[in-house]
Design a protein around this motif. Sequence first.
Motif, PDB file in Angstrom:
ATOM      1  N   PHE A 196     -10.861  12.821  11.444  1.00  0.00           N
ATOM      2  CA  PHE A 196     -10.179  13.854  10.663  1.00  0.00           C
ATOM      3  C   PHE A 196      -8.806  14.209  11.237  1.00  0.00           C
ATOM      4  O   PHE A 196      -7.981  14.806  10.559  1.00  0.00           O
ATOM      5  N   TYR A 197      -8.591  13.889  12.511  1.00  0.00           N
ATOM      6  CA  TYR A 197      -7.378  14.357  13.185  1.00  0.00           C
ATOM      7  C   TYR A 197      -6.258  13.324  13.200  1.00  0.00           C
ATOM      8  O   TYR A 197      -5.264  13.511  13.863  1.00  0.00           O
ATOM      9  N   SER A 198      -6.456  12.185  12.521  1.00  0.00           N
ATOM     10  CA  SER A 198      -5.317  11.260  12.479  1.00  0.00           C
ATOM     11  C   SER A 198      -5.094  10.701  11.080  1.00  0.00           C
ATOM     12  O   SER A 198      -5.984  10.702  10.232  1.00  0.00           O
ATOM     13  N   VAL A 199      -3.879  10.208  10.887  1.00  0.00           N
ATOM     14  CA  VAL A 199      -3.490   9.638   9.601  1.00  0.00           C
ATOM     15  C   VAL A 199      -3.832   8.150   9.631  1.00  0.00           C
ATOM     16  O   VAL A 199      -3.620   7.479  10.649  1.00  0.00           O
ATOM     17  N   ALA A 200      -4.360   7.642   8.538  1.00  0.00           N
ATOM     18  CA  ALA A 200      -4.663   6.212   8.461  1.00  0.00           C
ATOM     19  C   ALA A 200      -3.385   5.426   8.737  1.00  0.00           C
ATOM     20  O   ALA A 200      -2.305   5.772   8.238  1.00  0.00           O
ATOM     21  N   GLU A 201      -3.516   4.378   9.536  1.00  0.00           N
ATOM     22  CA  GLU A 201      -2.341   3.611   9.937  1.00  0.00           C
ATOM     23  C   GLU A 201      -1.535   3.120   8.741  1.00  0.00           C
ATOM     24  O   GLU A 201      -0.314   3.151   8.742  1.00  0.00           O
ATOM     25  N   GLU A 202      -2.220   2.671   7.712  1.00  0.00           N
ATOM     26  CA  GLU A 202      -1.501   2.126   6.554  1.00  0.00           C
ATOM     27  C   GLU A 202      -0.730   3.199   5.777  1.00  0.00           C
ATOM     28  O   GLU A 202       0.125   2.871   4.972  1.00  0.00           O
ATOM     29  N   TYR A 203      -1.072   4.493   5.998  1.00  0.00           N
ATOM     30  CA  TYR A 203      -0.347   5.553   5.289  1.00  0.00           C
ATOM     31  C   TYR A 203       0.774   6.158   6.128  1.00  0.00           C
ATOM     32  O   TYR A 203       1.621   6.870   5.608  1.00  0.00           O
ATOM     33  N   GLY A 204       0.733   5.922   7.443  1.00  0.00           N
ATOM     34  CA  GLY A 204       1.794   6.464   8.298  1.00  0.00           C
ATOM     35  C   GLY A 204       1.228   7.116   9.545  1.00  0.00           C
ATOM     36  O   GLY A 204       0.205   6.688  10.071  1.00  0.00           O
ATOM     37  N   THR A 205       1.909   8.181   9.989  1.00  0.00           N
ATOM     38  CA  THR A 205       1.533   8.834  11.241  1.00  0.00           C
ATOM     39  C   THR A 205       1.463  10.341  11.019  1.00  0.00           C
ATOM     40  O   THR A 205       1.866  10.845   9.978  1.00  0.00           O
ATOM     41  N   MET A 206       0.974  11.038  12.030  1.00  0.00           N
ATOM     42  CA  MET A 206       0.954  12.500  11.969  1.00  0.00           C
ATOM     43  C   MET A 206       2.380  13.039  11.834  1.00  0.00           C
ATOM     44  O   MET A 206       2.611  14.037  11.153  1.00  0.00           O
ATOM     45  N   ASP A 207       3.347  12.351  12.423  1.00  0.00           N
ATOM     46  CA  ASP A 207       4.740  12.787  12.266  1.00  0.00           C
ATOM     47  C   ASP A 207       5.195  12.665  10.811  1.00  0.00           C
ATOM     48  O   ASP A 207       5.963  13.490  10.321  1.00  0.00           O
ATOM     49  N   ASP A 208       4.730  11.636  10.126  1.00  0.00           N
ATOM     50  CA  ASP A 208       5.062  11.516   8.694  1.00  0.00           C
ATOM     51  C   ASP A 208       4.471  12.682   7.912  1.00  0.00           C
ATOM     52  O   ASP A 208       5.089  13.205   6.984  1.00  0.00           O
ATOM     53  N   LEU A 209       3.258  13.071   8.296  1.00  0.00           N
ATOM     54  CA  LEU A 209       2.636  14.194   7.594  1.00  0.00           C
ATOM     55  C   LEU A 209       3.449  15.478   7.838  1.00  0.00           C
ATOM     56  O   LEU A 209       3.711  16.246   6.904  1.00  0.00           O
TER      57      LEU A 209
ATOM     58  N   ILE B 272       0.853  -1.191   0.000  1.00  0.00           N
ATOM     59  CA  ILE B 272       0.000   0.000   0.000  1.00  0.00           C
ATOM     60  C   ILE B 272       0.894   1.249   0.000  1.00  0.00           C
ATOM     61  O   ILE B 272       1.811   1.348   0.827  1.00  0.00           O
ATOM     62  N   GLY B 273       0.619   2.164  -0.895  1.00  0.00           N
ATOM     63  CA  GLY B 273       1.388   3.406  -0.929  1.00  0.00           C
ATOM     64  C   GLY B 273       1.252   4.145   0.397  1.00  0.00           C
ATOM     65  O   GLY B 273       0.291   3.931   1.137  1.00  0.00           O
ATOM     66  N   ASP B 274       2.204   5.032   0.702  1.00  0.00           N
ATOM     67  CA  ASP B 274       2.173   5.696   2.010  1.00  0.00           C
ATOM     68  C   ASP B 274       2.863   7.063   1.957  1.00  0.00           C
ATOM     69  O   ASP B 274       3.430   7.440   0.935  1.00  0.00           O
ATOM     70  N   LEU B 275       2.797   7.786   3.074  1.00  0.00           N
ATOM     71  CA  LEU B 275       3.353   9.147   3.114  1.00  0.00           C
ATOM     72  C   LEU B 275       4.866   9.141   2.962  1.00  0.00           C
ATOM     73  O   LEU B 275       5.433  10.001   2.274  1.00  0.00           O
ATOM     74  N   GLN B 276       5.549   8.167   3.593  1.00  0.00           N
ATOM     75  CA  GLN B 276       7.007   8.086   3.410  1.00  0.00           C
ATOM     76  C   GLN B 276       7.334   7.851   1.937  1.00  0.00           C
ATOM     77  O   GLN B 276       8.343   8.339   1.423  1.00  0.00           O
ATOM     78  N   GLY B 277       6.481   7.107   1.261  1.00  0.00           N
ATOM     79  CA  GLY B 277       6.672   6.867  -0.174  1.00  0.00           C
ATOM     80  C   GLY B 277       6.629   8.170  -0.962  1.00  0.00           C
ATOM     81  O   GLY B 277       7.412   8.376  -1.890  1.00  0.00           O
TER      82      GLY B 277
ATOM     83  N   PHE C  85      -5.765  11.141   3.462  1.00  0.00           N
ATOM     84  CA  PHE C  85      -4.853  10.223   4.170  1.00  0.00           C
ATOM     85  C   PHE C  85      -5.386   9.960   5.574  1.00  0.00           C
ATOM     86  O   PHE C  85      -4.725   9.380   6.404  1.00  0.00           O
ATOM     87  N   TYR C  86      -6.593  10.456   5.866  1.00  0.00           N
ATOM     88  CA  TYR C  86      -7.146  10.393   7.225  1.00  0.00           C
ATOM     89  C   TYR C  86      -7.529   8.962   7.602  1.00  0.00           C
ATOM     90  O   TYR C  86      -7.704   8.105   6.731  1.00  0.00           O
ATOM     91  N   ARG C  87      -7.687   8.738   8.887  1.00  0.00           N
ATOM     92  CA  ARG C  87      -8.135   7.416   9.345  1.00  0.00           C
ATOM     93  C   ARG C  87      -9.495   7.109   8.707  1.00  0.00           C
ATOM     94  O   ARG C  87     -10.386   7.953   8.673  1.00  0.00           O
ATOM     95  N   SER C  88      -9.635   5.874   8.250  1.00  0.00           N
ATOM     96  CA  SER C  88     -10.813   5.550   7.445  1.00  0.00           C
ATOM     97  C   SER C  88     -10.962   4.044   7.296  1.00  0.00           C
ATOM     98  O   SER C  88      -9.962   3.329   7.177  1.00  0.00           O
TER      99      SER C  88
END
Length: 566
Positions: free
Chosen positions: A68-81, A27-32, A53-56
């Motif tokens: 709305f306030y978190s990044v979906a786990e499979e895409y990374g974390t708020m720190d990645d954002l 799965i593609g992600d923010l680090q990608g 990229f939100y939790r969903s």
Amino acid sequence: MRGKWWQEAVIYEIYPRSFYDANGDGIGDLQGIIQKLDYLKDLGVTAIWICPFYRSPMDDNGYDVSDFYSVAEEYGTMDDLKALIAELHKRDMKLIVDLVLNHTSDEHPWFIESRKSVDNPYRDFYIWRKGNNGQPPTNWESFFGGSVWEYDETTGYYYMHIFSKKMPDLNWRNPKLRQEMYRMINWYLELGVDGFRVDAVAHLSKNWEFPNHEPIPGKEYVACYHEFSNRPEVHDYIREMNAHTMNRYPDVVTIGEAGGASLEDTLKYCAYDRNEFHMLIQFDHCWLDTDPSSAPYVPDKWTWKALDLRDLKRSFKKYQQGLYGKVWNTIYWSNHDQPRILSHYGTEGEQWEVCGKMLATVLYMQGGTPIIYQGEEIGMMNVKFEHLTDYRDVEIFTLYEETVGKGLASHEEMMERIHRRSRDNARTPMQWSDEPYAGFSTSEPWIKVNPNYKQINVEEQLKREDSLLNYYKKLFRIRQSTPTLIYGDFKLYLEHDENVVLYTRSDKEETYMILCNFFDRHVTVEIPEDIEVQNVTLILSNIRDCALQRQMHLLPYEALVYRLNA
Ligand code: TEU
Ligand code: CA
């Protein structure tokens, strides 16, 4: 208006799930995305728009937000954002995020509360109605097919969903809901995002009279999108939202996505003096090749006929001239909801690359901000999966159920419609190389790779000087360094010609002429008398150097850009 960063930007749209997988889970992600920023910078991109990229629960790949306030786990974390924002800014690039205001997931805490009882404090965050003599409240059809209403047993009411049934529509008449949304927007503004693409914003307001429509023979529901599109109250909501949020951030850009918006609507959403959006994504040029009467049992986009180039030119002219000096335009061919442009208005045949260059030239020499979609720069094409189970898009499954499931169409017919029109055409993994999984991931991706990745991929095109990718780079370089191509006016010639597109862009200093043969045939064109053919310089071409003459013999898909009187 001139000189705003977004007027001179090249925006690149990223569908995070399919762009690049940095941790090898398919799965593609923010680090990608971070790892590919240098590639984008080199292409000439100055801003990226990432889809949600939100939790969903990922019923609609993230457009169904549950937090709305978190990044979906499979895409990374708020720190990645945060890292993504920092890495972009380090490269003098901007981040535009997707803002989903029309609906949430049915797994969002607001909806979990809302469905509990008629007097729950969150009840009015959504749109609940009683049935109509055992039938849904209205016979309106959802964008994904089927009813816009879903019955909920707990309280015996129906809730409205204009997209999937896992995406209940929010009630924008409720001030408490609006306040919650402003809080969220301000949170992202403080985080440092540079702009928003506002999803499905045309639909925030509904017709609360809820009229039923005259049924269409052979159909259960009626496509009456005007009941929930571009209604007057939408503009009040946008202005109130701006007053509570964006107005304090003069450099933040807002791009509304407004399906079904007419030229008049576009002026309302974006006129320089109205304080709504800076730009609009409208759909006028996207589906000019549909034939709704050929299959009334499917929404229009699933039908087709040959494109009449004059319709496309009329659409270009309408927006280029109609908005000039009043609204800043966007120019785009495709996005994550459209079939691939080469497969749609171009060709998948031998001439695909020349055709891809022509399509880029026809569009991106026009006025407005280019928004290109991942993979367009290498000529990615539609995919034809043999089995329905290889598809992932929720829209496909609703459609299939409403047609094959109800005996209105055969499996074979619907597979052909899916091959030509489905959104998954745009969502196969980005083709980075000819390595396994196209270099997108080291393990089996969430959706199959297009089998043409061995021929069509970034690595091959970076190496080859005459590739489509290198043509895009050159085109953007020319555009970015030529104010006339950014701000100049647009004049269309040969409106009634069925084969070529001819227009000029000019300002006080300079005039450019763009001439493109749209199809796979040789054509001869007379250049109109009021264009001076002496003293011109060819600045871009996709096949050969070719002097400008009164009579031009064009090769299939030939594209030429000249500076006149130079
Ligand atoms: O698409 C919205 C969208 O395409 C409709 O609002 C449009 O107005 C309609 O199809 C008329 O042509 C956005 C996203 O881009 C899409 O991926 C999502 O599925 C959808 O919203 C729901 O969030
Ligand atoms: Ca991953």
